[in-house]
Every structure is written in C-alpha cells, then in structure tokens.
Design a protein around this motif. Structure first.
Motif, PDB file in Angstrom:
ATOM      1  N   ASP A  60      -4.435  32.705  72.765  1.00 43.49           N
ATOM      2  CA  ASP A  60      -3.692  33.353  71.679  1.00 43.49           C
ATOM      3  C   ASP A  60      -3.491  32.399  70.506  1.00 43.49           C
ATOM      4  O   ASP A  60      -3.686  32.776  69.346  1.00 43.49           O
ATOM      5  CB  ASP A  60      -2.324  33.837  72.183  1.00 43.49           C
ATOM      6  CG  ASP A  60      -2.429  35.104  73.015  1.00 43.49           C
ATOM      7  OD1 ASP A  60      -3.387  35.869  72.801  1.00 43.49           O
ATOM      8  OD2 ASP A  60      -1.564  35.323  73.876  1.00 43.49           O
ATOM      9  N   GLU A  61      -3.114  31.168  70.800  1.00 41.84           N
ATOM     10  CA  GLU A  61      -2.891  30.190  69.736  1.00 41.84           C
ATOM     11  C   GLU A  61      -4.208  29.768  69.098  1.00 41.84           C
ATOM     12  O   GLU A  61      -4.327  29.719  67.864  1.00 41.84           O
ATOM     13  CB  GLU A  61      -2.174  28.970  70.297  1.00 41.84           C
ATOM     14  CG  GLU A  61      -1.879  27.897  69.254  1.00 41.84           C
ATOM     15  CD  GLU A  61      -1.157  26.699  69.844  1.00 41.84           C
ATOM     16  OE1 GLU A  61      -0.283  26.146  69.152  1.00 41.84           O
ATOM     17  OE2 GLU A  61      -1.458  26.310  70.983  1.00 41.84           O
ATOM     18  N   SER A  92      -7.002  31.312  68.849  1.00 43.32           N
ATOM     19  CA  SER A  92      -7.689  32.375  68.112  1.00 43.32           C
ATOM     20  C   SER A  92      -7.171  32.529  66.687  1.00 43.32           C
ATOM     21  O   SER A  92      -7.860  33.098  65.835  1.00 43.32           O
ATOM     22  CB  SER A  92      -7.543  33.704  68.853  1.00 43.32           C
ATOM     23  OG  SER A  92      -6.182  34.124  68.882  1.00 43.32           O
ATOM     24  N   GLN A  93      -5.982  32.030  66.406  1.00 47.41           N
ATOM     25  CA  GLN A  93      -5.453  32.118  65.045  1.00 47.41           C
ATOM     26  C   GLN A  93      -6.134  31.129  64.106  1.00 47.41           C
ATOM     27  O   GLN A  93      -6.047  31.272  62.886  1.00 47.41           O
ATOM     28  CB  GLN A  93      -3.950  31.847  65.052  1.00 47.41           C
ATOM     29  CG  GLN A  93      -3.134  32.849  65.847  1.00 47.41           C
ATOM     30  CD  GLN A  93      -1.659  32.475  65.874  1.00 47.41           C
ATOM     31  OE1 GLN A  93      -1.014  32.350  64.834  1.00 47.41           O
ATOM     32  NE2 GLN A  93      -1.122  32.272  67.059  1.00 47.41           N
ATOM     33  N   TYR A  94      -6.819  30.126  64.676  1.00 50.57           N
ATOM     34  CA  TYR A  94      -7.357  29.050  63.848  1.00 50.57           C
ATOM     35  C   TYR A  94      -8.839  28.781  64.067  1.00 50.57           C
ATOM     36  O   TYR A  94      -9.523  28.356  63.139  1.00 50.57           O
ATOM     37  CB  TYR A  94      -6.544  27.768  64.101  1.00 50.57           C
ATOM     38  CG  TYR A  94      -5.083  27.992  63.808  1.00 50.57           C
ATOM     39  CD1 TYR A  94      -4.621  27.980  62.499  1.00 50.57           C
ATOM     40  CD2 TYR A  94      -4.177  28.298  64.823  1.00 50.57           C
ATOM     41  CE1 TYR A  94      -3.293  28.242  62.210  1.00 50.57           C
ATOM     42  CE2 TYR A  94      -2.855  28.564  64.543  1.00 50.57           C
ATOM     43  CZ  TYR A  94      -2.416  28.535  63.234  1.00 50.57           C
ATOM     44  OH  TYR A  94      -1.104  28.820  62.940  1.00 50.57           O
ATOM     45  N   LYS A  97     -10.265  37.789  72.032  1.00 50.13           N
ATOM     46  CA  LYS A  97      -9.379  37.285  70.979  1.00 50.13           C
ATOM     47  C   LYS A  97     -10.143  36.906  69.711  1.00 50.13           C
ATOM     48  O   LYS A  97      -9.550  36.403  68.756  1.00 50.13           O
ATOM     49  CB  LYS A  97      -8.621  36.051  71.478  1.00 50.13           C
ATOM     50  CG  LYS A  97      -7.813  36.261  72.743  1.00 50.13           C
ATOM     51  CD  LYS A  97      -6.623  37.155  72.523  1.00 50.13           C
ATOM     52  CE  LYS A  97      -5.799  37.274  73.805  1.00 50.13           C
ATOM     53  NZ  LYS A  97      -4.634  38.166  73.635  1.00 50.13           N
ATOM     54  N   LYS A 106      -3.131  23.033  61.757  1.00 53.47           N
ATOM     55  CA  LYS A 106      -2.950  24.481  61.593  1.00 53.47           C
ATOM     56  C   LYS A 106      -2.799  24.851  60.125  1.00 53.47           C
ATOM     57  O   LYS A 106      -3.442  25.785  59.627  1.00 53.47           O
ATOM     58  CB  LYS A 106      -1.715  24.949  62.369  1.00 53.47           C
ATOM     59  CG  LYS A 106      -1.887  25.111  63.856  1.00 53.47           C
ATOM     60  CD  LYS A 106      -0.590  25.643  64.454  1.00 53.47           C
ATOM     61  CE  LYS A 106      -0.700  25.926  65.933  1.00 53.47           C
ATOM     62  NZ  LYS A 106       0.559  26.488  66.484  1.00 53.47           N
ATOM     63  N   ASP A 144      -5.118  27.106  57.716  1.00 52.30           N
ATOM     64  CA  ASP A 144      -4.555  28.245  56.987  1.00 52.30           C
ATOM     65  C   ASP A 144      -4.980  28.216  55.523  1.00 52.30           C
ATOM     66  O   ASP A 144      -5.345  29.248  54.944  1.00 52.30           O
ATOM     67  CB  ASP A 144      -3.021  28.226  57.074  1.00 52.30           C
ATOM     68  CG  ASP A 144      -2.487  28.773  58.386  1.00 52.30           C
ATOM     69  OD1 ASP A 144      -3.199  29.558  59.041  1.00 52.30           O
ATOM     70  OD2 ASP A 144      -1.352  28.423  58.755  1.00 52.30           O
ATOM     71  N   SER A 153       2.328  28.926  61.776  1.00 53.06           N
ATOM     72  CA  SER A 153       2.922  29.602  62.927  1.00 53.06           C
ATOM     73  C   SER A 153       3.002  28.643  64.101  1.00 53.06           C
ATOM     74  O   SER A 153       2.219  27.700  64.212  1.00 53.06           O
ATOM     75  CB  SER A 153       2.083  30.819  63.317  1.00 53.06           C
ATOM     76  OG  SER A 153       2.054  31.778  62.293  1.00 53.06           O
ATOM     77  N   THR A 191       8.870  37.015  62.998  1.00 52.27           N
ATOM     78  CA  THR A 191       7.647  37.221  62.232  1.00 52.27           C
ATOM     79  C   THR A 191       8.034  37.335  60.768  1.00 52.27           C
ATOM     80  O   THR A 191       8.663  38.311  60.353  1.00 52.27           O
ATOM     81  CB  THR A 191       6.890  38.474  62.693  1.00 52.27           C
ATOM     82  OG1 THR A 191       6.486  38.307  64.051  1.00 52.27           O
ATOM     83  CG2 THR A 191       5.645  38.695  61.840  1.00 52.27           C
ATOM     84  N   ARG A 213       3.584  34.625  59.126  1.00 52.36           N
ATOM     85  CA  ARG A 213       3.760  33.545  60.099  1.00 52.36           C
ATOM     86  C   ARG A 213       4.651  34.060  61.224  1.00 52.36           C
ATOM     87  O   ARG A 213       5.592  34.828  60.991  1.00 52.36           O
ATOM     88  CB  ARG A 213       4.420  32.313  59.477  1.00 52.36           C
ATOM     89  CG  ARG A 213       3.697  31.718  58.293  1.00 52.36           C
ATOM     90  CD  ARG A 213       2.478  30.929  58.722  1.00 52.36           C
ATOM     91  NE  ARG A 213       1.909  30.221  57.586  1.00 52.36           N
ATOM     92  CZ  ARG A 213       0.997  30.731  56.752  1.00 52.36           C
ATOM     93  NH1 ARG A 213       0.541  31.962  56.967  1.00 52.36           N
ATOM     94  NH2 ARG A 213       0.545  30.026  55.739  1.00 52.36           N
ATOM     95  N   THR A 214       4.386  33.591  62.427  1.00 54.04           N
ATOM     96  CA  THR A 214       5.242  33.905  63.564  1.00 54.04           C
ATOM     97  C   THR A 214       5.789  32.602  64.127  1.00 54.04           C
ATOM     98  O   THR A 214       5.010  31.700  64.491  1.00 54.04           O
ATOM     99  CB  THR A 214       4.485  34.676  64.649  1.00 54.04           C
ATOM    100  OG1 THR A 214       4.018  35.914  64.094  1.00 54.04           O
ATOM    101  CG2 THR A 214       5.389  34.976  65.829  1.00 54.04           C
TER     102      THR A 214
END
Length: 675
Positions: free
Chosen positions: A53-54, A56-58, A109, A365, A369, A447, A498, A515-516
C-alpha cells in the motif's frame, strides 16, 4: 468481411513480429531496488508484500532479487534452478507461494515487479559439470557441459587455474567449441549463448517469468558477459514491458550495448551515478555539469542530443557500490538526501536504493510527489542555471510544469525569482521549486505515519491571487470549505486524516492535492540503562539501524567543527544493542572547545545518514533522527552539580517545558525531586 479478416491477420502478424520496446518513451514512473547486499530480512517476499500500500503511492516498479533456489543462502547471483516445481522456488527470500502472492498483490496495487535475470553464468550441481534437469509444463529443460564456453576460465571446479575445457576433459566431459561472446567471469561456468540449447532454455525461462509468475520485466545481470544481440533475441521472444541491463562501463560501451539489443533494452546509467558520487563525496557540486572521466551520463543533453534518455535507468547507489562490511566498494559517502533529490528531479527512470528509502523515507516521498506533480519523464529536457563548487541549480521541463532543483552546501542561498517560482520542498543540502504555471496547491509533508505534533504548510503554486481551500474528511474541497492564504500552516489532529487542498479562483476549485496522515502520540520509550553521561561531558547517543556497521558523527556550529572537519567525522562507540537488533552508539567530544555544537549528523561511516539534526547535549536520537529524550545520568555520583543544565525531566528522560506543577517524581540537575 474479407477486409476485416486481412486486417486482423495483419495485426496478428505485426504483434508476433514486433520487437520488444525496451523501455517506454515519456515514462514518468520511479523504480525501487527492493534489496541491498545481505538484506535477507528486509527483502523477504512477505515483508515486501506487507508494504504494498505504501510503496504503490510512490513506485511504479520494484526490482527484486533473483527468486529461484540457489542451493543455499544466497543473494541469487549463483542461480541453480530456473523453473518452478517442488522447492525450486524456495529461495533465501521466501517460498514460491509467497513470491506469487507478492507479485499479484503488487500488480493489484499498480506496481510492476522486475525480475533479476542471471543468464551470463549458472551454477552446477556440487561443482560438477552437471546442471539440474527441470520438468516444466511437461517439458524437461537441462543445460549440458557442452553449453559451457570453450574458453571459460572458471575457478568454480577447484581446477587450480586450469581452463574449464582442460579440467572437463580430465573428468570425461566436453565443453562447447564456441568461445565466449563477451567478457569472462571466473566465479561460475559462462554459458555459450550461441548454443541452441542455451537459447531454448533461456527463452522458456524468461517466458515463464512473464506468463506464469507475473513479472513485468527483467533486470539482466552482467550483460557484458555475452553479446548484446542475445538480449534482443530473448526480449523479442518474451516481450517484457521493461528491460534494463547491467552494463557496468563507460557511456560509449553502454550506448553500443543498447544499440546491439536493437533498443529492446534500457541500461543503468553508471556515469550518472559516478558523476553524482564525485560531486557529493568531494563537496564540489560543479562536477554535476562535468563528464565523469570523459563519459557523459546517458541523460546528458550534450551526449548524442539526449537520444538515449529513454533508455537510461538512473541511480546513485546499488548493492554492488554500497558500503559493505569487509568489502572494498566505492560508496556515496555523504549527502544522501541531495543525491536523491538530484536523481528524482532529472530525466531517465530513477531507481531508488532500498537503504536510502528506509533511512530517508519522508524526504524521498516528498521528492517523488514533486516529480509526479510536475510530470518529469525519462525523456524530459533540462537547463543548467548555476554551477559552482558550493551548489548546482538545474531546471527540468516536466509535462505539467517546470521543476527547479538546487543541490549543494549552500542550496538554500540560491534564490530564483519569486515571480516565477515557489519553493515547495527543502532539506539538508537540497531545495525544490515549482514554476507558478503549475496552478496547483501544495502540501509540505508527504503521506505517512508521524509521531507527536504534525504541522503542514499549505502553498499556492500559481500566478493568480488564489486562495486555498481544504478539507480533512477526505471530501473534495469546494468554495465553501475552509479558506486560508498561501503559506498557512495547519495542525493535523491525532488519528488518521485525509487532507485535501485546492486552489480557489472565483468559485472554481482546481489543482487539488491529497495526503493521508496517521498521527500518534510518541511511543512510550525508556532510554537504555547502558547509556550514561559523565560530569561535564559533551555527548550524544544515536540508535542506528541494525545494518549499520560503524556509526560516525559530524557535529558543528557556525564557527567550529567538533569532529575533525573532515567528513564523515569521527567514529562513535557502540554502547549496546536493543531487543530489536538496532545498535546504540555514543559520541563524546574530546577537544578543548568550551562551547557546544548546534548541529549534528550521524552516518553509516559516511554513507547512509540522518538529516541535519539539532544538537542537544546528552540527547538520545532514534534512527529517524527524532530526539527521544535526554540521558540524565541520575545513577551516577556527580561532584560538579553546577555543570548540569537547569531543565526538568520526567522519569523517562523527557524534558519538560519549565518547572512542573503537578505532583510526582522528577529529575532536576542530576537528582530525583519529589513534588
């Protein structure tokens, strides 16, 4: 009807004969090298899957170690088995079932998994001339002694310097009549890629990786060991979405290898890596504008008009160059953050090294972004704006906006026009600016999970006089949402939030950023009893990752350096090990200065490092650079009470704001005091 049949047939024939694309043009993804040397625990398939999960955001791609059984604990570069079946895919990183689960979870993901493909050489059974026979989908695949190159000089057989051919004949075996098509390697038998049997085995192996296990592409190991034309053959057969070769050499050799593959493969941009390493290690940032020993990076605008950017996978550290215990490597010794800031701003496809991700996660991160925000791609162009010993500035043309990256000792002193640029990110020796045509909101923190108090800065990256509107419940902000001006700092409450922030122009909201955050109270922490402070001592404690071999300290103030003045400073002393395996180190100042430093950095002998930390005497810092408390030394007998500070602490060593008023036991000037 006939026209439709012909059209369908043409498309089918074209798809069957089309070459592999090597690496997509205008690709904007970032790759993670999901391992480091001997990082068996951190790269278990189950451990990596739990981070999906983490990640896949980056990261769009994760390169993992060679995944088959090597006959013992191994990083995978002595591959013994190639095909699933039985325990053939129980590797040092997990079982076949765990591997399949991880790849599938990554895929769900949006992460593609890159296989480490080792086909230059191969291990045999018990150092004989026998390779294992493997049955897969009803077909038996087996390499033969005659698939070993005629001029192989391997020492794998214990042949005391004899050629493999001579030694094989003594044992009653034959090797190939073909010489190696590339450079030899003495560690294991070099495979003859002219052999039709080798090609058949390799083709079946690579197709299995794509079609059965679910990999999306390959990282080819040691491609200088065999002709680049064979990579073309294999890629055209397996058709990976991504292919990158380890052609460890100068730019001309790398370029020629890419050409030999008919551009069916990208290559690691080694000259990019060496240029960054030389600039950072020497504190000479103008080296970023210079070629490394005459070799320009593949991404260079001046090298063949940048025509190889699409095929450049850039990096600043990997498992072969990192600092290892008892190994002579050539690591990046300092400025990990600045090196990664430059990496993640420039064209090419950046590959982030796992230990850098672990040690500098929040900074990296945020860098990613910004890369995604501006749309930097592997083919983006760039313009040098400033180049001197102290800093280097470059503007990169993204598909959505321009990014200005400044790295160096005085990066913060470079001031681009405020009418054109907004600073969105800065840290130790780096700063990012985005041009105002981006017309977007920006949130200062990436996040993730944070302890204690979290305040984030909201910025409007625009030429208009837009307001910012935001929500904290996950809904898109509207004109009626909470309004603030650019530069406003807001507090994030405890729990999971969020945050969505957008630009408000008139009644229209645009450029929304999300951002979460998960904010928790600081973990209950007791400073280890083996941490002690002597009367009048200037010192600090640092809890390093278990993988750090030797922690060094760099401490300074505006006038002095307390650690010798030569990076990475002085060695710390290991004072203990925690239950989680992390090591605790102590630095003590032994000089004659009567002042104390204001800043401090801890590093793994100059390689991975903390950010620029605020020094406080006797402070205990965790691996993320957070100050967890002060070592008070209350168990020590102190004769010089006057030398102690005047702060008050609770029994866990945490400093209080002023003298406490609540009842309880506190520590003040080295003594327990009952209130």
């Amino acid at each position: 009807m006939m026209k439709k049949i012909y059209t369908t047939l043409f498309v089918l024939i074209a798809s069957l004969t089309a070459s592999a694309q090597g690496w997509p043009a205008n690709y904007g993804g970032v790759m993670l090298q999901g391992f480091y040397w001997d990082g068996f625990d951190d790269s278990q398939w189950t451990v990596l899957e739990a981070q999906a999960d983490e990640l896949s955001q980056y990261f769009k791609l994760v390169w993992i170690p060679q995944s088959a059984n090597c006959g013992g604990k191994s990083m995978g570069y002595d591959d013994l088995y190639w095909f699933p079946g039985g325990t053939n895919y129980t590797s040092s990183f997990g079982t076949e079932a765990e591997l399949r689960s991880m790849i599938q979870t990554f895929k769900s993901k949006g992460i593609g998994t890159i296989a480490d493909v080792v086909i230059n050489h191969r291990k045999t059974l018990n150092q004989t001339f026998e390779f294992p026979g493997e049955s897969y989908n009803g077909v038996t695949y087996k390499l033969l002694s005659t698939d070993i190159c005629a001029n192989d000089q391997s020492n794998w057989t214990g042949s005391d310097g004899q050629s493999s051919k001579t030694y094989a004949q003594q044992k009653g075996y034959d090797v190939s009549s073909n010489n190696d098509t590339g450079e030899g390697w003495s560690g294991m038998p070099d495979l003859d890629h002219k052999s039709t049997n080798v090609q058949a085995n390799v083709k079946a192996y690579l197709k299995m990786l794509i079609e059965d296990l679910g990999y999306v592409g390959f990282r080819y190991d040691m491609v200088k060991g065999y002709g680049g034309e064979y990579t073309k053959i294999y890629n055209n057969d397996a058709k990976p979405q991504f292919s990158v070769g380890e052609c460890w050499d100068g730019t001309a050799t790398i370029k020629n290898w890419i050409d030999k593959t008919d551009k069916t493969s990208a290559a690691f941009d080694f000259q990019f890596r060496y240029t960054v390493r030389n600039a950072a290690n020497n504190g000479a940032w103008n080296r970023l504008s210079q070629a490394n020993e005459g070799n320009y990076p593949l991404i260079s605008n001046t090298f063949n008009s940048g025509s190889y950017k699409q095929y450049a996978v850039t990096f600043v550290e990997n498992h072969d160059t990192e600092k290892r215990p008892n190994a002579a490597q050539d690591p990046l010794n300092k400025d990990t953050l600045a090196a990664n800031a430059y990496l993640l701003a420039m064209p090419g496809t950046p590959c982030v090294f796992m230990t850098h991700w672990q040690d500098c996660k929040q900074d990296i991160k945020s860098m990613i972004d910004v890369r995604y925000l501006t749309g930097i791609q592997n083919t983006s162009s760039y313009t040098q704006l400033a180049s001197n010993t102290n800093y280097y500035a470059v503007s990169i043309e993204g598909s959505k906006a321009k990014l200005l990256c400044v790295v160096g000792k005085t990066a913060s002193s470079y001031s681009p026009s405020e009418s054109s640029w907004v600073k969105v990110l800065s840290g130790y020796h780096y700063a990012y600016y985005v041009d105002k045509t981006a017309n977007t909101a920006w949130i200062s923190h990436a996040s993730g999970s944070y302890e204690g108090t979290l305040k984030v800065l909201l910025s409007a990256v625009t030429n208009s006089n837009a307001k910012l509107v935001y929500t904290t419940n996950g809904s898109d902000p509207t004109a009626s949402s909470t309004q603030v001006t650019s530069g406003t700092e807001i507090s994030i409450p405890k729990g999971t939030t969020t945050l969505k922030v957008g630009l408000l122009v008139g009644s229209t909201v645009s450029g929304i950023q999300t951002r979460t955050y998960t904010v928790t109270d600081p973990e209950e922490f007791t400073i280890p009893s083996f941490c002690t402070v002597n009367a009048g001592e200037t010192c600090a404690f640092y809890e390093s990752p278990a993988t750090w071999s030797q922690t060094t300290c760099w401490a300074w103030d505006s006038n002095n350096n307390y650690t010798g003045g030569s990076w990475p400073g002085v060695a710390c002393t290991q004072v203990g090990t925690l239950d989680n395996g992390n090591k605790v180190w102590k630095w003590t100042y032994t000089g004659t200065l009567t002042t104390k430093p204001t800043g401090i950095i801890f590093s793994n002998n100059g390689s991975s490092q903390t950010a620029d930390l605020v020094f406080e005497n006797a402070a205990y810092y965790n691996r993320n650079g957070q100050k967890m408390g002060i070592v008070t030394g209350i168990n020590l007998i102190r004769a010089d009470v006057k030398s102690l500070d005047s702060y008050w602490y609770d029994l866990r060593g945490r400093r209080l704001e002023g003298e406490p008023t609540a009842k309880g036991v506190y520590i003040h000037q080295g003594r327990k005091i009952l209130k």
